[in-house]
Design a protein around this motif. Structure first.
Motif, mmCIF file in Angstrom:
data_model
loop_
_atom_site.group_PDB
_atom_site.id
_atom_site.type_symbol
_atom_site.label_atom_id
_atom_site.label_comp_id
_atom_site.label_asym_id
_atom_site.label_seq_id
_atom_site.Cartn_x
_atom_site.Cartn_y
_atom_site.Cartn_z
ATOM 1 N N ARG A 1 0.809 -1.213 0.000
ATOM 2 C CA ARG A 1 0.000 0.000 0.000
ATOM 3 C C ARG A 1 0.852 1.278 0.000
ATOM 4 O O ARG A 1 0.518 2.267 0.632
ATOM 5 N N HIS A 2 1.997 1.191 -0.727
ATOM 6 C CA HIS A 2 2.863 2.349 -0.910
ATOM 7 C C HIS A 2 2.988 2.580 -2.405
ATOM 8 O O HIS A 2 3.459 1.700 -3.133
ATOM 9 N N ALA A 3 2.567 3.759 -2.861
ATOM 10 C CA ALA A 3 2.717 4.089 -4.273
ATOM 11 C C ALA A 3 4.195 3.997 -4.645
ATOM 12 O O ALA A 3 5.069 4.261 -3.819
ATOM 13 N N ARG A 4 4.447 3.565 -5.868
ATOM 14 C CA ARG A 4 5.835 3.521 -6.321
ATOM 15 C C ARG A 4 5.899 3.664 -7.833
ATOM 16 O O ARG A 4 4.905 3.503 -8.535
ATOM 17 N N THR A 5 7.089 3.964 -8.297
ATOM 18 C CA THR A 5 7.337 4.091 -9.732
ATOM 19 C C THR A 5 8.053 2.842 -10.216
ATOM 20 O O THR A 5 9.022 2.397 -9.605
ATOM 21 N N VAL A 6 7.554 2.287 -11.307
ATOM 22 C CA VAL A 6 8.178 1.132 -11.950
ATOM 23 C C VAL A 6 8.845 1.647 -13.221
ATOM 24 O O VAL A 6 8.193 2.279 -14.060
ATOM 25 N N PHE A 7 10.138 1.389 -13.341
ATOM 26 C CA PHE A 7 10.909 1.846 -14.494
ATOM 27 C C PHE A 7 10.945 0.730 -15.536
ATOM 28 O O PHE A 7 11.300 -0.407 -15.213
ATOM 29 N N LEU A 8 10.585 1.068 -16.770
ATOM 30 C CA LEU A 8 10.514 0.064 -17.829
ATOM 31 C C LEU A 8 11.728 0.169 -18.750
ATOM 32 O O LEU A 8 11.979 1.235 -19.327
#
Length: 188
Positions: free
Chosen positions: A74-81
């Protein structure tokens, strides 16, 4: 139940060959590669929408913003592609030909979005039908972390990429193998 299996390159190739024989070959290939190359959990992949992946101009984003409600902790995060995954997603989305940004990125045979549970089951059957034993929906995530660790990425960076609050959790994902040990001693 033990940890999910990390896959060898031969097993990855075997799964990709199997995907090519399936009714939804492109979807299954890109689902599999998304799990390998993004580090996302199956539940996170299942909840992705077109709008989270596409820019306004129709190109695939380099970064996906996962909302807190989409993640396990339940922690927003950024996924790098990586570029290779963006290219695969672009190819897949050509066939989707959708304009509604709110619909699921990946769909089932019934044209509905996967639930986290149905995607976990989908991965189970994909691996089983490909002849890979011991693999699960978490295998792609373990491969992602182990592959990057093998290339010298620090555990702090790995923890951030995986969305782990503790590096101790991340360290459990790293599968140590003989190749890693051989490479390590050659650094002396």
């Amino acid at each position: 139940m033990g940890q999910a299996k990390t896959l060898t390159q031969a097993e990855i190739d075997q799964v990709l060959r199997h995907c090519a024989t399936r009714k939804f070959a492109i979807r299954d290939r890109v689902l599999f590669l998304t799990s390998l190359w993004s580090g996302m959990r199956a539940g996170e992949i299942a909840q992705l929408t077109i709008g989270q992946v596409l820019n306004q101009d129709g190109t695939v984003k380099a970064e996906i913003k996962l909302l807190a409600e989409q993640t396990k902790g339940r922690h927003a995060r950024t996924v790098f592609l990586p570029k290779k995954l963006r290219d695969e997603l672009a190819y897949y989305l050509k066939f989707r030909a959708v304009s509604n940004s709110g619909i699921p990125l990946f769909f089932t045979a019934k044209r509905a979005g996967f639930t986290p549970n149905t995607l976990v089951q989908h991965f189970f059957w994909l691996y089983r039908d490909a002849g890979i034993s011991g693999a699960s929906s978490h295998s792609g995530r373990r491969n992602f972390i182990t592959t990057l660790a093998n290339k010298g990425i620090s555990v702090r960076v790995l923890a951030s990429l995986a969305g782990h609050q503790s590096i101790a959790v991340t360290q459990k994902y790293i599968d140590v193998n003989d190749d890693m040990k051989r490479n390590a001693v050659e650094l002396l």
